[in-house]
Design a protein around this motif. Structure first.
Motif, PDB file in Angstrom:
ATOM      1  N   SER A 145       4.952   1.865   6.354  1.00  0.00           N
ATOM      2  CA  SER A 145       3.748   1.805   5.522  1.00  0.00           C
ATOM      3  C   SER A 145       3.933   2.742   4.337  1.00  0.00           C
ATOM      4  O   SER A 145       4.431   3.858   4.479  1.00  0.00           O
ATOM      5  CB  SER A 145       2.512   2.213   6.333  1.00  0.00           C
ATOM      6  OG  SER A 145       2.665   3.520   6.863  1.00  0.00           O
ATOM      7  N   ASN A 159      -4.676   2.972  -3.444  1.00  0.00           N
ATOM      8  CA  ASN A 159      -5.387   1.945  -2.699  1.00  0.00           C
ATOM      9  C   ASN A 159      -4.536   0.714  -2.425  1.00  0.00           C
ATOM     10  O   ASN A 159      -5.031  -0.260  -1.861  1.00  0.00           O
ATOM     11  CB  ASN A 159      -6.653   1.517  -3.462  1.00  0.00           C
ATOM     12  CG  ASN A 159      -7.643   2.663  -3.609  1.00  0.00           C
ATOM     13  OD1 ASN A 159      -7.730   3.523  -2.725  1.00  0.00           O
ATOM     14  ND2 ASN A 159      -8.371   2.682  -4.709  1.00  0.00           N
ATOM     15  N   THR A 161      -1.702   0.686  -0.556  1.00  0.00           N
ATOM     16  CA  THR A 161      -0.802   0.944   0.565  1.00  0.00           C
ATOM     17  C   THR A 161      -0.578  -0.338   1.359  1.00  0.00           C
ATOM     18  O   THR A 161      -1.525  -1.058   1.676  1.00  0.00           O
ATOM     19  CB  THR A 161      -1.387   2.023   1.484  1.00  0.00           C
ATOM     20  OG1 THR A 161      -1.612   3.215   0.727  1.00  0.00           O
ATOM     21  CG2 THR A 161      -0.437   2.322   2.626  1.00  0.00           C
ATOM     22  N   GLN A 162       0.676  -0.612   1.686  1.00  0.00           N
ATOM     23  CA  GLN A 162       1.027  -1.822   2.417  1.00  0.00           C
ATOM     24  C   GLN A 162       1.827  -1.463   3.655  1.00  0.00           C
ATOM     25  O   GLN A 162       2.458  -0.405   3.726  1.00  0.00           O
ATOM     26  CB  GLN A 162       1.838  -2.768   1.525  1.00  0.00           C
ATOM     27  CG  GLN A 162       1.091  -3.243   0.292  1.00  0.00           C
ATOM     28  CD  GLN A 162       1.890  -4.245  -0.523  1.00  0.00           C
ATOM     29  OE1 GLN A 162       2.910  -4.770  -0.055  1.00  0.00           O
ATOM     30  NE2 GLN A 162       1.433  -4.526  -1.737  1.00  0.00           N
ATOM     31  N   MET A 234      -3.812  -2.520   2.101  1.00  0.00           N
ATOM     32  CA  MET A 234      -5.046  -1.810   2.412  1.00  0.00           C
ATOM     33  C   MET A 234      -6.267  -2.589   1.929  1.00  0.00           C
ATOM     34  O   MET A 234      -7.305  -2.629   2.607  1.00  0.00           O
ATOM     35  CB  MET A 234      -5.004  -0.430   1.763  1.00  0.00           C
ATOM     36  CG  MET A 234      -6.251   0.407   1.993  1.00  0.00           C
ATOM     37  SD  MET A 234      -6.448   0.892   3.738  1.00  0.00           S
ATOM     38  CE  MET A 234      -5.128   2.096   3.853  1.00  0.00           C
TER      39      MET A 234
END
Length: 286
Positions: A145, A159, A161-162, A234
């Motif tokens: 992640s 914002n 985030t994967q 996210m």
């Protein structure tokens, strides 16, 4: 002699013969079971032996095995002393050839690495280590992640985030703790898991360890299928999946075209002057 008497005697003789054969077989089976079966003494573990241990004489003992011993059983302790253990052994368990490293390969973690494979240490979350589910021999998937490099410099990158599954069905060699230093130079204990991977997978994990956060997911050892898993971001967690997408309403009737009102003309002649006026009225004609 009476014919009836002869028939009875013959029937009795047949019954007696059958009973004799049955008794003979039963007695023969009892005698065969009473005979002592051949036994063999094989080398076994004297105590619980952990993976990577180099065997010595105090670690070994012998046990008696009834019947035919396993083909890979070790009959002489000399053939086991000095070899590393590739799988944990328990007290009284016979030692087999495939549970030991080849002669001369030594012990430790290196002896457990298969040909063509590599062992790589991965730092994992503290909760993973405390839970204790990551044990040698288990299978895990590796998830990473982080923020993709293409969005790091853009606004709102935090914002974005994967999380993605990069490796699946990876064997765990060992799990434990290590002492590393934090940003201030103070020692801290971290959880480290050694995974058995290919050289290509080792490169992926090395890069992921430096740039992303790694999480291990436990899987059933019998489940060896590689699933197709799509990554998620996210922002997808906060989408309202229950609300249906609104679509613009389309009227089945075509929009009516407004016709221009009908006009009529009034001509006024005043001497040499001629004027015309146009008026609109429903049903008017020119």
């Amino acid at each position: 002699m009476n014919r009836r008497l002869v028939t009875i005697l013959l029937a009795a003789f047949v019954v007696a013969a059958l009973c004799s054969v049955l008794v003979y077989r039963l007695v023969g089976m009892r005698i065969a079971a009473a005979k002592p079966q051949p036994s063999t003494r094989v080398v076994a573990a004297a105590t619980d032996i952990k993976i990577g241990t180099v065997l010595s004489a105090p670690d070994l003992t012998t046990v008696q095995i009834m019947g035919t011993p396993p083909k890979s059983a070790i009959l002489d302790a000399k053939n086991a002393i000095g070899r590393g253990v590739t799988s944990s052994l328990y007290a009284g368990e016979p030692i087999l050839e495939d549970r030991l490293a080849p002669v001369g390969s030594g012990g430790g973690l290196a002896a457990t690495i298969k040909d063509g494979m590599r062992a790589i240490a991965v730092r994992v979350d503290q909760v993973v280590g405390v839970a204790g589910f990551v044990l040698p021999g288990m299978r895990v998937d590796v998830l990473i992640s982080g923020v993709p490099p293409t969005t790091v410099a853009t606004a709102g990158a935090a914002n974005n985030t994967q999380v993605r599954t990069v490796l699946q069905n990876i064997e765990v060699l060992s799990a434990g703790s290590d002492i590393q230093k934090d940003a201030e130079g103070k020692p801290q204990q971290v959880q480290v898991v050694n995974l058995l991977v290919t050289p290509e997978q080792a490169q992926v994990l090395a890069l992921a360890s430096n740039e992303t956060r790694i999480q291990l997911v436990l899987r059933n050892p019998l489940d060896t299928k590689v699933a197709t898993v799509q990554g998620t971001a996210m922002t997808n967690l906060f989408l309202d999946q229950s609300a249906p997408a609104t679509k613009p309403k389309v009227s089945s009737r075509p929009a009516a075209v407004k016709k221009p009102p009908e006009m009529f003309t009034v001509t006024v002649i005043n001497g040499n002057t001629k004027t015309e006026d146009k008026f609109a009225t429903p049903g008017g004609k020119q």
